[in-house]
Design an enzyme around this catalytic site. Structure first.
Site, mmCIF file in Angstrom:
data_model
loop_
_atom_site.group_PDB
_atom_site.id
_atom_site.type_symbol
_atom_site.label_atom_id
_atom_site.label_comp_id
_atom_site.label_asym_id
_atom_site.label_seq_id
_atom_site.Cartn_x
_atom_site.Cartn_y
_atom_site.Cartn_z
ATOM 1 N N ARG A 256 45.496 36.239 20.629
ATOM 2 C CA ARG A 256 44.239 35.956 21.159
ATOM 3 C C ARG A 256 44.145 36.072 22.659
ATOM 4 O O ARG A 256 43.345 36.829 23.241
ATOM 5 C CB ARG A 256 43.658 34.573 21.018
ATOM 6 N N LYS B 36 32.152 38.218 42.684
ATOM 7 C CA LYS B 36 31.564 37.847 41.168
ATOM 8 C C LYS B 36 32.343 38.145 40.156
ATOM 9 O O LYS B 36 32.338 39.045 39.334
ATOM 10 C CB LYS B 36 29.945 38.327 41.115
ATOM 11 N N LYS C 13 27.677 36.896 56.507
ATOM 12 C CA LYS C 13 26.720 37.229 55.678
ATOM 13 C C LYS C 13 25.632 36.152 56.407
ATOM 14 O O LYS C 13 25.769 35.552 57.320
ATOM 15 C CB LYS C 13 27.040 36.625 54.213
ATOM 16 N N GLU D 26 26.425 41.326 57.702
ATOM 17 C CA GLU D 26 25.311 41.586 56.781
ATOM 18 C C GLU D 26 23.918 41.514 57.635
ATOM 19 O O GLU D 26 23.725 40.546 58.533
ATOM 20 C CB GLU D 26 25.339 40.435 55.764
ATOM 21 N N ASP E 184 21.478 44.681 53.347
ATOM 22 C CA ASP E 184 21.336 43.615 52.288
ATOM 23 C C ASP E 184 20.008 43.829 51.963
ATOM 24 O O ASP E 184 18.909 43.616 52.440
ATOM 25 C CB ASP E 184 21.609 42.439 52.528
#
Length: 282
Positions: free
Chosen positions: A99, A134, A166, A199, A221
């Site tokens: 698995r 992410k 950012k 950004e 962005d």
């Protein structure tokens, strides 16, 4: 032993502990301890194969005596019925690893397959599609490996290998000038050799960055393609450029044709299905 080998060994140990607890009582109850067998990894869905070398390391980590025969390389375009590898060894350990190997390979192959679709959209252009942070918690190194197997590139690995200013960093710092200035001071004080990316949310913010300087890459962005084209023109090759935010596979090429160096897409690792495959005795 490399840093990746250490990471992978720790990862395998955590996964096995999570799955096995105080024992695989199903196998312990019906499979003799000295029994040996063999199995093969069968592909059941078209896509890009990823995780073969990781699977090898899983088996070797659990039992050095396993015999692993690789039939297909990572990055191979596979179809139903293809066999990626064959493995033989203690039956109880084969069942223990089954698995975990499938979870890793199905997930990595899903990411590689997704990435390959984005890369195909950029054929003939110099723009590179890259991933983001992410990623699946605990599996970031494998996720990013799968992106590269699929033909994409990696952005920073984590918070430690690049300074990325950012919107929240800029706002909390009190503005673009303060954020860039403090980042440069920090690098000078610590002696760290890290690239600085910032950004921007508008052409006005872009102009501020251009006036201040001191960065390596500018992230545009949530710009439209039209604004991206204008921004790239104003930057004029002085800094690396990256488009990010809301870019889909359908709009990817529109942004690339604006001349940006990179397009970062969270969906490479975030919205991904697994590639179907199975590990079967033969």
């Amino acid at each position: 032993m490399t840093d990746f080998d250490i990471y992978l060994g720790d990862f395998i140990d955590r996964c096995i502990k999570e799955d096995v607890g105080d024992g695989d009582h199903t196998s312990l109850s019906c499979i003799p301890a000295d029994a040996t067998d063999r199995a093969q990894l069968i592909i059941k869905e078209e896509g890009i194969l990823a995780g073969v070398e990781v699977a090898r390391k899983v088996f070797e980590h659990l039992d050095k005596d396993f015999k692993f025969e690789k039939l297909l390389d990572d990055g191979t375009h596979v179809r139903p019925g293809d066999i990626a590898f064959k493995v033989s060894g203690r039956t109880q350990t084969l069942l223990l690893a089954e698995r975990l190997v499938l979870n890793i390979m199905q997930h990595m192959s899903g990411i590689a397959t997704q990435t390959g679709k984005y890369v195909d959209r950029l054929k003939g252009l110099r723009t590179n599609v890259i991933d983001t942070r992410k990623t699946t918690p605990g599996m970031r190194m494998l996720d990013k490996m799968a992106v590269k197997i699929g033909g994409g590139g990696n952005h920073r690995i984590g918070l430690f290998d690049m300074i990325l200013l950012k919107d929240n960093h800029v706002d909390f710092a009190g503005g673009i000038d303060k954020a860039i200035g403090r980042a440069k001071d920090y690098l000078k004080k610590t002696g760290k050799n890290l690239k600085i990316e910032i950004e921007v949310r508008s052409l006005d913010e872009l102009e501020q960055v251009m006036q201040i300087g001191g960065v390596d890459r500018i992230m545009l962005d949530n710009f439209t393609p039209a604004l991206t084209r204008e921004a790239v023109k104003r930057i004029g090759g002085k800094y690396e450029t990256e488009s990010s935010g809301g870019i889909t596979i359908d709009t990817l090429r529109d942004y690339a044709e604006c001349g940006v160096d990179y397009i970062s897409v969270g969906a490479l690792t975030h919205h991904v299905g697994s590639l179907d495959m199975s590990l079967k005795a033969y």
